[in-house]
Motif scaffolding. Sequence first.
Motif, PDB file in Angstrom:
ATOM      1  N   SER A  54      15.343 -16.991  31.162  1.00 15.67           N
ATOM      2  CA  SER A  54      14.299 -15.997  30.916  1.00 15.67           C
ATOM      3  C   SER A  54      14.878 -14.611  30.642  1.00 15.67           C
ATOM      4  CB  SER A  54      13.353 -15.928  32.109  1.00 15.67           C
ATOM      5  OG  SER A  54      14.060 -15.585  33.290  1.00 15.67           O
TER       6      SER A  54
ATOM      7  N   THR B 250       7.325 -19.000  31.947  1.00 19.73           N
ATOM      8  CA  THR B 250       8.648 -19.520  31.621  1.00 19.73           C
ATOM      9  C   THR B 250       8.799 -19.713  30.122  1.00 19.73           C
ATOM     10  OG1 THR B 250       8.605 -20.695  33.708  1.00 19.73           O
ATOM     11  CG2 THR B 250      10.256 -21.404  32.098  1.00 19.73           C
TER      12      THR B 250
ATOM     13  N   GLU C  52      25.172 -14.481  35.726  1.00 18.96           N
ATOM     14  CA  GLU C  52      25.126 -15.724  34.962  1.00 18.96           C
ATOM     15  C   GLU C  52      23.911 -15.799  34.050  1.00 18.96           C
ATOM     16  OE1 GLU C  52      25.398 -18.929  37.694  1.00 18.96           O
ATOM     17  OE2 GLU C  52      27.419 -18.394  38.380  1.00 18.96           O
TER      18      GLU C  52
ATOM     19  N   SER D 141      19.965 -16.151  32.757  1.00 18.70           N
ATOM     20  CA  SER D 141      18.992 -17.200  33.047  1.00 18.70           C
ATOM     21  C   SER D 141      18.251 -17.537  31.760  1.00 18.70           C
ATOM     22  CB  SER D 141      17.992 -16.734  34.110  1.00 18.70           C
ATOM     23  OG  SER D 141      17.158 -15.712  33.578  1.00 18.70           O
TER      24      SER D 141
ATOM     25  N   HIS E 268      20.050  -8.696  34.540  1.00 18.92           N
ATOM     26  CA  HIS E 268      19.730 -10.105  34.287  1.00 18.92           C
ATOM     27  C   HIS E 268      20.476 -11.063  35.211  1.00 18.92           C
ATOM     28  CE1 HIS E 268      17.321  -9.334  30.740  1.00 18.92           C
ATOM     29  NE2 HIS E 268      18.289  -8.628  30.196  1.00 18.92           N
TER      30      HIS E 268
ATOM     31  N   GLU F 115       9.453 -12.715  36.282  1.00 19.07           N
ATOM     32  CA  GLU F 115      10.288 -13.866  35.972  1.00 19.07           C
ATOM     33  C   GLU F 115      11.052 -13.681  34.679  1.00 19.07           C
ATOM     34  OE1 GLU F 115       8.045 -17.394  35.925  1.00 19.07           O
ATOM     35  OE2 GLU F 115       7.362 -17.248  38.002  1.00 19.07           O
ATOM     36  N   GLN F 116      10.502 -12.911  33.752  1.00 19.60           N
ATOM     37  CA  GLN F 116      11.117 -12.735  32.433  1.00 19.60           C
ATOM     38  C   GLN F 116      11.280 -11.236  32.139  1.00 19.60           C
ATOM     39  OE1 GLN F 116       7.842 -15.266  31.023  1.00 19.60           O
ATOM     40  NE2 GLN F 116       9.370 -16.183  29.678  1.00 19.60           N
TER      41      GLN F 116
ATOM     42  N   GLY G  75      24.315 -17.166  29.437  1.00 21.25           N
ATOM     43  CA  GLY G  75      23.003 -17.178  30.059  1.00 21.25           C
ATOM     44  C   GLY G  75      22.023 -16.117  29.602  1.00 21.25           C
TER      45      GLY G  75
END
Length: 339
Positions: A245, A15, A241, A243, A238, A195-196, A263
């Motif tokens: 990450s 994160t 919206e 995030s 992505h 996650e990223q 975002g």
Amino acid sequence: MVLRLASSYMSIPQTPRTSTSLSQRVPLRKPGKMWKRGCTRRLDILPSLNGDGPGLRVFVLSDLHTDYSENMMWVECLSTAKHKRDVLLVAGDVAETYNNFVLTMSLLKERFKHVFYVPGNHDLWCRRESDVSSFDREEDITSFRIPPLEMACKDYHACKWPEELSNRDTSLASYFDAMNENNMDLIEDIKKTCEQIITFSHFVPRQELCPEKRMLFYPNLPKIIGSDSLEVRLRSIHGAEGSGSACHVFGHTHFCWDAVLDGIRYVQAPLAYPRERKRRMNGGENWLPFCIYSDGEFAERLSPCYWSDYYSVNPRQPRNTELAPWVARFYSQRKDHNT
């Protein structure tokens, strides 16, 4: 292009840190006056990255323009030892000539473990002034005579396209965007396992990533810098919206930029032209390439970035066509010279 990073696969597993924000209002004044020569301070890389730890690092860079000897020398002077385990994302505009392009990319590959590149030949999205621009939604400047795109943009003369593609409409942008469809299965896999994600392009995905045209010495610039389809594509990756990450790296306009919009974090780290660096337009060159990611974390917000700093506290006025004082002065002087 989409990048995922891990030890063997290119994925980013952890994160990011929260980006810092400005706490004071940035005054409206001419770019370059915000800092005096020599007073801008940026570290070459993040302080924690100077060791020999095993963590993955991702650096970003755009607009190398190594047909300028000063820029080629800058590339040649990059360390041949510091980045042997690092990743470099090059967001286009490497060189105008084939030999300089090959030499530049070879030099970068000698210095970085992985080099990822998207083309940015100032030719992927162009419009004639008489046509409606789907990307440029601000009011045109009519108080002064602005040179037409055909005169100001070399791309209109230096690029050749098949008959079915034209710089008079959106066919070029649509053609190149459609090429991403070939990788959508892979992208869906990345979205499920990472996650990223870092995406990157040369062209600008949204007009808010460029100063308002009344601030620009060439107010028609927004007509030839980007594509709405690019932003749509980013959102499909992505999320609508975004995030904490989500990160997108871009280039083309030569304005250093770091901002979060809806975002997604948008970053531009251009080498730009030698004359622009002499004006300290982006804080020089010693901070480049910019380390956007290290050891499972995104970097803190890039600062100073004159224009993204300005718009972080000042709302855009797309209907305002009153030229900024430095732009009005520039065109008044040109008018006086021509009379």
